[in-house]
Design a protein around this motif. Structure first.
Motif, short mmCIF file in Angstrom:
data_model
loop_
_atom_site.label_atom_id
_atom_site.label_comp_id
_atom_site.label_asym_id
_atom_site.label_seq_id
_atom_site.Cartn_x
_atom_site.Cartn_y
_atom_site.Cartn_z
N ALA A 86 -44.10 -28.43 -27.53
CA ALA A 86 -43.97 -29.35 -28.65
C ALA A 86 -44.44 -30.75 -28.26
O ALA A 86 -45.16 -31.42 -29.03
CB ALA A 86 -42.52 -29.40 -29.12
N LEU A 87 -44.06 -31.19 -27.05
CA LEU A 87 -44.47 -32.51 -26.60
C LEU A 87 -45.98 -32.60 -26.41
O LEU A 87 -46.61 -33.56 -26.85
CB LEU A 87 -43.76 -32.83 -25.28
CG LEU A 87 -44.00 -34.22 -24.68
CD1 LEU A 87 -43.47 -35.30 -25.62
CD2 LEU A 87 -43.32 -34.32 -23.32
N GLN A 88 -46.56 -31.59 -25.78
CA GLN A 88 -48.00 -31.57 -25.54
C GLN A 88 -48.78 -31.51 -26.85
O GLN A 88 -49.83 -32.15 -26.98
CB GLN A 88 -48.36 -30.37 -24.66
CG GLN A 88 -49.83 -30.22 -24.34
CD GLN A 88 -50.27 -31.11 -23.19
OE1 GLN A 88 -49.45 -31.81 -22.58
NE2 GLN A 88 -51.57 -31.12 -22.91
N LYS A 126 -40.32 -29.28 -32.20
CA LYS A 126 -40.02 -27.95 -31.67
C LYS A 126 -39.88 -26.95 -32.82
O LYS A 126 -40.28 -25.79 -32.72
CB LYS A 126 -38.74 -28.00 -30.84
CG LYS A 126 -38.46 -26.73 -30.05
CD LYS A 126 -37.27 -26.94 -29.14
CE LYS A 126 -36.91 -25.68 -28.38
NZ LYS A 126 -35.74 -25.90 -27.48
N ARG A 127 -39.30 -27.41 -33.92
CA ARG A 127 -39.15 -26.54 -35.10
C ARG A 127 -40.52 -26.08 -35.60
O ARG A 127 -40.70 -24.93 -36.00
CB ARG A 127 -38.41 -27.29 -36.21
CG ARG A 127 -38.25 -26.46 -37.51
CD ARG A 127 -37.59 -27.30 -38.59
NE ARG A 127 -36.23 -27.59 -38.23
CZ ARG A 127 -35.19 -26.78 -38.48
NH1 ARG A 127 -35.39 -25.60 -39.06
NH2 ARG A 127 -33.97 -27.14 -38.15
N THR A 128 -41.50 -26.99 -35.57
CA THR A 128 -42.85 -26.63 -36.01
C THR A 128 -43.45 -25.55 -35.13
O THR A 128 -44.10 -24.62 -35.60
CB THR A 128 -43.76 -27.87 -36.01
OG1 THR A 128 -43.24 -28.85 -36.92
CG2 THR A 128 -45.18 -27.52 -36.44
N SER A 154 -42.07 -24.30 -21.18
CA SER A 154 -40.99 -24.26 -22.18
C SER A 154 -41.53 -24.64 -23.55
O SER A 154 -42.57 -25.29 -23.69
CB SER A 154 -39.86 -25.21 -21.78
OG SER A 154 -40.30 -26.57 -21.91
N MET A 155 -40.79 -24.26 -24.56
CA MET A 155 -41.14 -24.64 -25.93
C MET A 155 -41.05 -26.15 -26.11
O MET A 155 -41.78 -26.74 -26.90
CB MET A 155 -40.25 -23.92 -26.94
CG MET A 155 -40.54 -22.44 -27.09
SD MET A 155 -42.26 -22.12 -27.62
CE MET A 155 -42.08 -20.53 -28.45
N ASP A 156 -40.14 -26.80 -25.38
CA ASP A 156 -40.05 -28.26 -25.44
C ASP A 156 -41.34 -28.89 -24.92
O ASP A 156 -41.85 -29.86 -25.50
CB ASP A 156 -38.86 -28.75 -24.61
CG ASP A 156 -37.52 -28.44 -25.25
OD1 ASP A 156 -37.41 -28.63 -26.48
OD2 ASP A 156 -36.61 -27.99 -24.56
N ASP A 199 -53.92 -25.16 -28.62
CA ASP A 199 -54.60 -25.94 -27.58
C ASP A 199 -53.62 -26.36 -26.48
O ASP A 199 -53.93 -26.29 -25.29
CB ASP A 199 -55.24 -27.20 -28.18
CG ASP A 199 -56.47 -26.88 -29.04
OD1 ASP A 199 -57.04 -25.78 -28.87
OD2 ASP A 199 -56.84 -27.73 -29.86
N ALA A 200 -52.45 -26.80 -26.91
CA ALA A 200 -51.43 -27.22 -25.94
C ALA A 200 -50.97 -26.04 -25.10
O ALA A 200 -50.81 -26.17 -23.87
CB ALA A 200 -50.24 -27.85 -26.68
N ALA A 201 -50.75 -24.91 -25.73
CA ALA A 201 -50.29 -23.72 -25.01
C ALA A 201 -51.33 -23.26 -24.00
O ALA A 201 -50.98 -22.91 -22.86
CB ALA A 201 -49.98 -22.60 -26.01
#
Length: 204
Positions: free
Chosen positions: A33-35, A40-42, A28-30, A13-15
């Protein structure tokens, strides 16, 4: 739903939201992860690259939009009515927010990955899944005369796309309900003018 699956959906959903707003390359992947409210590992545990994430978004959209039913040819019903139902279903798909959001992401990616266009074209949605067979059955019932049902099915779909999908995709025009109905009616009328057997096609 398991926690890992819930987190995967949060990431998807975030992506989809970020890719739609900023593009795949500029997300970015950061940010993901935040959204998604995960580490980030997840994110990396579920998707090693943004390209994998993008492919997962495409697959999710395809699975969701492929759930619609097929119109089965019925020789007892007017062919015009059946074609209008197919066109109405296709217009609903082509104007859906789910398809338009992902298409806007995909069109940018296709400029960088030309092979993606073929992948998306092969991933048939809507009436493209069955229309050629439907038309073949209508020909066998002598209500249509079509030499190339695959080509005719593409004519039918692309006519709708040109008036509904592409104007909405590029923000040129969002057709109203009455405009959509007019597009459906005129598409079917033109199709029957070319391929219909007047003596065997009851008026719709």
């Amino acid at each position: 739903m398991k926690l890992s699956e819930q987190k995967r959906l949060q990431i998807l959903d975030a992506a989809e939201e970020l890719f739609h707003s900023f593009g795949v390359e500029h997300t970015s992947m950061d940010q993901l992860a935040l959204q998604a409210q995960v580490s980030k590992r997840t994110v990396y545990n579920h998707f090693a690259t943004k390209e994998q994430l993008f492919q997962a978004i495409l697959q999710r959209m395809s699975d969701k939009l492929r759930q619609g039913g097929e119109v089965q040819f019925n020789p007892a019903l007017p062919i015009a009515d059946q074609l209008r139902r197919i066109a109405a279903d296709e217009v609903a798909l082509l104007s859906s927010e789910a398809l338009l959001r992902v298409a806007k992401i995909a069109i940018v990616q296709m400029m960088k990955q030309p092979e993606l266009a073929q992948t998306m074209n092969d991933n048939a949605l809507g009436c493209k899944r069955y229309l050629a067979d439907f038309l073949q059955q209508a020909c066998q019932a002598n209500v249509l005369t079509i030499a190339d049902t695959v080509f005719a099915s593409q004519q039918f779909v692309y006519q709708l796309k040109s008036f509904v999908f592409y104007p909405a995709l590029f923000g040129l025009h969002q057709a109203s309900a009455s405009e959509l109905q007019h597009i459906i009616d005129e598409t079917v009328a033109m199709f029957l003018a070319r391929y219909g057997n007047c003596s065997a096609s009851p008026a719709g």
